[in-house]
Scaffold this active site. Structure first.
Site, PDB file in Angstrom:
ATOM      1  N   ARG A 131      72.480  45.746  60.288  1.00 54.85           N
ATOM      2  CA  ARG A 131      73.450  44.818  60.903  1.00 54.85           C
ATOM      3  C   ARG A 131      74.225  43.991  59.876  1.00 54.85           C
ATOM      4  O   ARG A 131      74.555  42.832  60.110  1.00 54.85           O
ATOM      5  CB  ARG A 131      72.786  43.861  61.891  1.00 54.85           C
ATOM      6  CG  ARG A 131      72.308  44.461  63.150  1.00 54.85           C
ATOM      7  CD  ARG A 131      73.378  45.193  63.949  1.00 54.85           C
ATOM      8  NE  ARG A 131      72.699  46.009  64.921  1.00 54.85           N
ATOM      9  CZ  ARG A 131      72.249  47.248  64.649  1.00 54.85           C
ATOM     10  NH1 ARG A 131      72.488  47.816  63.482  1.00 54.85           N
ATOM     11  NH2 ARG A 131      71.602  47.917  65.560  1.00 54.85           N
ATOM     12  N   SER A 182      72.794  41.247  71.371  1.00 57.76           N
ATOM     13  CA  SER A 182      71.607  40.624  70.774  1.00 57.76           C
ATOM     14  C   SER A 182      72.042  39.393  69.986  1.00 57.76           C
ATOM     15  O   SER A 182      72.921  39.486  69.134  1.00 57.76           O
ATOM     16  CB  SER A 182      70.931  41.596  69.811  1.00 57.76           C
ATOM     17  OG  SER A 182      70.582  42.765  70.502  1.00 57.76           O
ATOM     18  N   GLU A 188      72.693  37.043  64.814  1.00 56.67           N
ATOM     19  CA  GLU A 188      73.487  38.243  64.495  1.00 56.67           C
ATOM     20  C   GLU A 188      74.993  37.961  64.535  1.00 56.67           C
ATOM     21  O   GLU A 188      75.730  38.444  63.682  1.00 56.67           O
ATOM     22  CB  GLU A 188      73.133  39.362  65.483  1.00 56.67           C
ATOM     23  CG  GLU A 188      73.843  40.661  65.177  1.00 56.67           C
ATOM     24  CD  GLU A 188      73.555  41.750  66.202  1.00 56.67           C
ATOM     25  OE1 GLU A 188      72.374  42.105  66.373  1.00 56.67           O
ATOM     26  OE2 GLU A 188      74.509  42.233  66.824  1.00 56.67           O
TER      27      GLU A 188
HETATM   28  C1  FAD Z   1      77.177  43.182  75.865  1.00 59.42           C
HETATM   29  C2  FAD Z   1      77.169  43.385  74.354  1.00 59.42           C
HETATM   30  C3  FAD Z   1      76.427  44.420  73.793  1.00 59.42           C
HETATM   31  C4  FAD Z   1      76.435  44.626  72.397  1.00 59.42           C
HETATM   32  N1  FAD Z   1      75.708  45.660  71.871  1.00 59.42           N
HETATM   33  C5  FAD Z   1      75.698  45.883  70.539  1.00 59.42           C
HETATM   34  C6  FAD Z   1      74.929  46.974  69.987  1.00 59.42           C
HETATM   35  O1  FAD Z   1      74.304  47.745  70.701  1.00 59.42           O
HETATM   36  N2  FAD Z   1      74.943  47.128  68.634  1.00 59.42           N
HETATM   37  C7  FAD Z   1      75.662  46.307  67.813  1.00 59.42           C
HETATM   38  O2  FAD Z   1      75.626  46.527  66.586  1.00 59.42           O
HETATM   39  N3  FAD Z   1      76.415  45.296  68.313  1.00 59.42           N
HETATM   40  C8  FAD Z   1      76.447  45.056  69.651  1.00 59.42           C
HETATM   41  N4  FAD Z   1      77.179  44.018  70.164  1.00 59.42           N
HETATM   42  C9  FAD Z   1      77.921  43.128  69.256  1.00 59.42           C
HETATM   43  C10 FAD Z   1      79.414  43.500  69.111  1.00 59.42           C
HETATM   44  O3  FAD Z   1      79.863  44.241  70.196  1.00 59.42           O
HETATM   45  C11 FAD Z   1      79.695  44.280  67.821  1.00 59.42           C
HETATM   46  O4  FAD Z   1      79.287  43.546  66.701  1.00 59.42           O
HETATM   47  C12 FAD Z   1      81.190  44.605  67.683  1.00 59.42           C
HETATM   48  O5  FAD Z   1      81.375  45.521  66.628  1.00 59.42           O
HETATM   49  C13 FAD Z   1      82.061  43.378  67.439  1.00 59.42           C
HETATM   50  O6  FAD Z   1      83.409  43.802  67.509  1.00 59.42           O
HETATM   51  P1  FAD Z   1      84.587  42.799  67.867  1.00 59.42           P
HETATM   52  O7  FAD Z   1      85.857  43.547  67.714  1.00 59.42           O
HETATM   53  O8  FAD Z   1      84.336  42.197  69.201  1.00 59.42           O
HETATM   54  O9  FAD Z   1      84.429  41.711  66.711  1.00 59.42           O
HETATM   55  P2  FAD Z   1      84.780  40.156  66.816  1.00 59.42           P
HETATM   56  O10 FAD Z   1      83.737  39.476  67.643  1.00 59.42           O
HETATM   57  O11 FAD Z   1      86.183  39.961  67.195  1.00 59.42           O
HETATM   58  O12 FAD Z   1      84.564  39.729  65.300  1.00 59.42           O
HETATM   59  C14 FAD Z   1      83.268  39.691  64.741  1.00 59.42           C
HETATM   60  C15 FAD Z   1      83.389  39.411  63.234  1.00 59.42           C
HETATM   61  O13 FAD Z   1      83.966  40.544  62.601  1.00 59.42           O
HETATM   62  C16 FAD Z   1      85.175  40.179  61.942  1.00 59.42           C
HETATM   63  N5  FAD Z   1      86.138  41.256  62.135  1.00 59.42           N
HETATM   64  C17 FAD Z   1      86.525  41.778  63.316  1.00 59.42           C
HETATM   65  N6  FAD Z   1      87.424  42.762  63.089  1.00 59.42           N
HETATM   66  C18 FAD Z   1      87.590  42.840  61.748  1.00 59.42           C
HETATM   67  C19 FAD Z   1      88.396  43.648  60.905  1.00 59.42           C
HETATM   68  N7  FAD Z   1      89.213  44.574  61.401  1.00 59.42           N
HETATM   69  N8  FAD Z   1      88.326  43.449  59.561  1.00 59.42           N
HETATM   70  C20 FAD Z   1      87.505  42.507  59.034  1.00 59.42           C
HETATM   71  N9  FAD Z   1      86.727  41.695  59.790  1.00 59.42           N
HETATM   72  C21 FAD Z   1      86.777  41.868  61.136  1.00 59.42           C
HETATM   73  C22 FAD Z   1      85.626  38.888  62.605  1.00 59.42           C
HETATM   74  O14 FAD Z   1      86.371  38.106  61.730  1.00 59.42           O
HETATM   75  C23 FAD Z   1      84.308  38.221  62.929  1.00 59.42           C
HETATM   76  O15 FAD Z   1      83.821  37.556  61.802  1.00 59.42           O
HETATM   77  C24 FAD Z   1      77.199  43.789  71.549  1.00 59.42           C
HETATM   78  C25 FAD Z   1      77.956  42.751  72.142  1.00 59.42           C
HETATM   79  C26 FAD Z   1      77.940  42.551  73.516  1.00 59.42           C
HETATM   80  C27 FAD Z   1      78.778  41.448  74.122  1.00 59.42           C
END
Ligand code: FAD
Length: 380
Positions: A187, A264, A368
């Site tokens: 992670r 998580s 996380e």
């Molecule tokens: C219901 C639910 C289930 C989930 N299940 C999982 C799972 O099974 N496994 C898992 O690993 N995660 C899981 N997650 C967490 C999440 O979905 C992931 O971490 C996802 O990849 C975040 O993507 P986002 O676009 O929403 O990022 P954001 O929340 O928009 O950003 C998260 C971070 O990443 C940075 N970021 C985003 N995009 C970029 C980019 N293009 N370049 C540089 N930095 C960037 C942002 O600045 C921020 O710091 C879950 C979340 C939810 C709500």
């Protein structure tokens, strides 16, 4: 920019208006005084003076160049599914990554950073290609998947990624980098909790024969009647993963408060090898003679954060139906907003659970998600 609203990071409103105009000229869609809660799956987060949404990589690069040249703090947001933003919001510009281009062939997919991750997975499966199916149903964007080395059901992004197109904001350089440059771990990666390197696009290897990645996760393999390491058609695996995720409230559903989360909230703790025996003895003294979920990890023994939370006395739905922020009723590792929670409510819940697990077992859980303007440290 709306003249009635204060712009807190520049001298006066005119500067804010000028900045908004410059960002519009760069191609961004600009809105003033936006509630960041609108952009996060937890539905919390205070206001930001300016939001600049970028629908192409070129606009994103130019937008960041403009804000960086003006010395204005920026918050990168994509799907908002791994962000806990405080109630005071963010004093600068939120830059929303929304470039969603998709290029698909039988052995690879290239997705813009802002593409919705599950739509990318669905498109590959529909095209008859395998590889990404175990990561079905994870919310958020394609570009964020390398940031925390997204993983689920025995597969991590690091094992499938071919390369990432990165913007180095300090040098103003865009280049493709390979996974060995990204320092992937459980992670995490070198991209997490920093914003000077921005993912513009990702490229993943696919299996043209349509078979899945090897099935390594017991619950999923059993459901598909597969031996450890066997493969199954990608579409079949995707359906099974989506069913399993739905049962744990790990699929976003606007009508289900159990999914108003960041997934998580804590990572599974890895206890260093030298300390493992003592930690396990402490746990055993409290829980008695039941199996303690534990897995070998590179740096020691990985424990299950959800199990520790439950054994420390925080069951599903804690602290109860009246609380605005609660553990999911289906999964103790998800902290959820039941509709009216503030970021402060979620932070308080996170602190309570974290302190309770530390007191019971001497294990400190680490969050996380990326925390903005909040901390789960008890002392602050
Ligand atoms: C219901 C639910 C289930 C989930 N299940 C999982 C799972 O099974 N496994 C898992 O690993 N995660 C899981 N997650 C967490 C999440 O979905 C992931 O971490 C996802 O990849 C975040 O993507 P986002 O676009 O929403 O990022 P954001 O929340 O928009 O950003 C998260 C971070 O990443 C940075 N970021 C985003 N995009 C970029 C980019 N293009 N370049 C540089 N930095 C960037 C942002 O600045 C921020 O710091 C879950 C979340 C939810 C709500």
């Amino acid at each position: 920019m709306d003249g009635r609203l204060p712009f807190r990071t520049v001298d006066h409103r005119d500067s804010g208006r000028r900045l908004a105009d410059t960002l519009r000229s760069a191609g961004a869609r600009v809105r003033a005084d936006v509630a960041l809660a609108e952009l996060t799956t937890l539905r919390v987060g205070g206001p930001v003076p300016l939001l600049a949404e970028c629908d192409s990589a070129e606009v994103l690069v130019e937008t960041l160049r403009v804000v960086d040249a003006a010395g204005i703090p920026t918050l990168l947001v994509a799907g908002g599914s791994n962000l806990l933003i405080g109630d005071r919001g963010f004093p600068g510009v939120a830059v929303r990554i929304a470039n969603a281009e998709l290029e698909l062939s039988d052995d690879r997919v290239v997705a813009g950073a802002g593409a919705v991750w599950d739509e990318v997975v669905a498109a590959t499966v529909a095209a008859g290609a395998g590889g990404l199916e175990c990561l079905s149903g994870i919310p958020g964007s394609a570009g964020a998947t390398p940031v925390q080395n997204v993983g689920a059901y025995g597969v991590e992004v690091a094992s499938l990624l071919r390369r990432v197109r990165l913007l180095d904001r300090r040098a103003g350089v865009v280049r493709w980098v390979t996974p060995d440059e990204l320092g992937f771990g459980y992670r995490t990666s070198v991209l997490k909790r920093r914003d000077d390197a921005v993912v513009l696009a990702v490229e993943f290897a696919l299996r043209p024969d349509g078979s899945s990645a090897p099935l390594r996760y017991g619950e999923l393999a059993r459901r598909l009647d597969a031996a450890d390491g066997a493969r199954r058609p990608a579409g079949m695996v995707r359906d099974a993963v989506l069913t399993l995720r739905r049962g744990k409230a790990m699929l976003l559903d606007p009508d289900d408060h159990d999914t108003w989360s960041v997934g998580s909230f804590f990572t599974n703790p890895v206890v260093p090898a030298a300390a493992a025996a003592e930690v396990l003895a402490t746990i055993r003294a409290r829980v008695g003679d039941i199996a303690i979920p534990q897995y070998p990890a590179a740096a020691g023994t990985k424990l299950s954060a959800g199990w520790l939370i439950e054994q420390a006395g925080f069951g599903k739905g804690f602290p109860g139906p009246a609380a605005p922020a609660r553990l999911s009723t289906k999964h103790t590792l998800a902290l959820t907003n039941r509709g009216t929670a503030s970021a402060a409510d979620l932070v308080e819940l996170a602190r309570t659970v974290r302190a309770g697990v530390a007191a019971a077992f001497g294990v400190t859980l680490e969050p996380e998600p990326v925390l903005v303007g909040v901390t789960v440290e008890a002392s602050k």
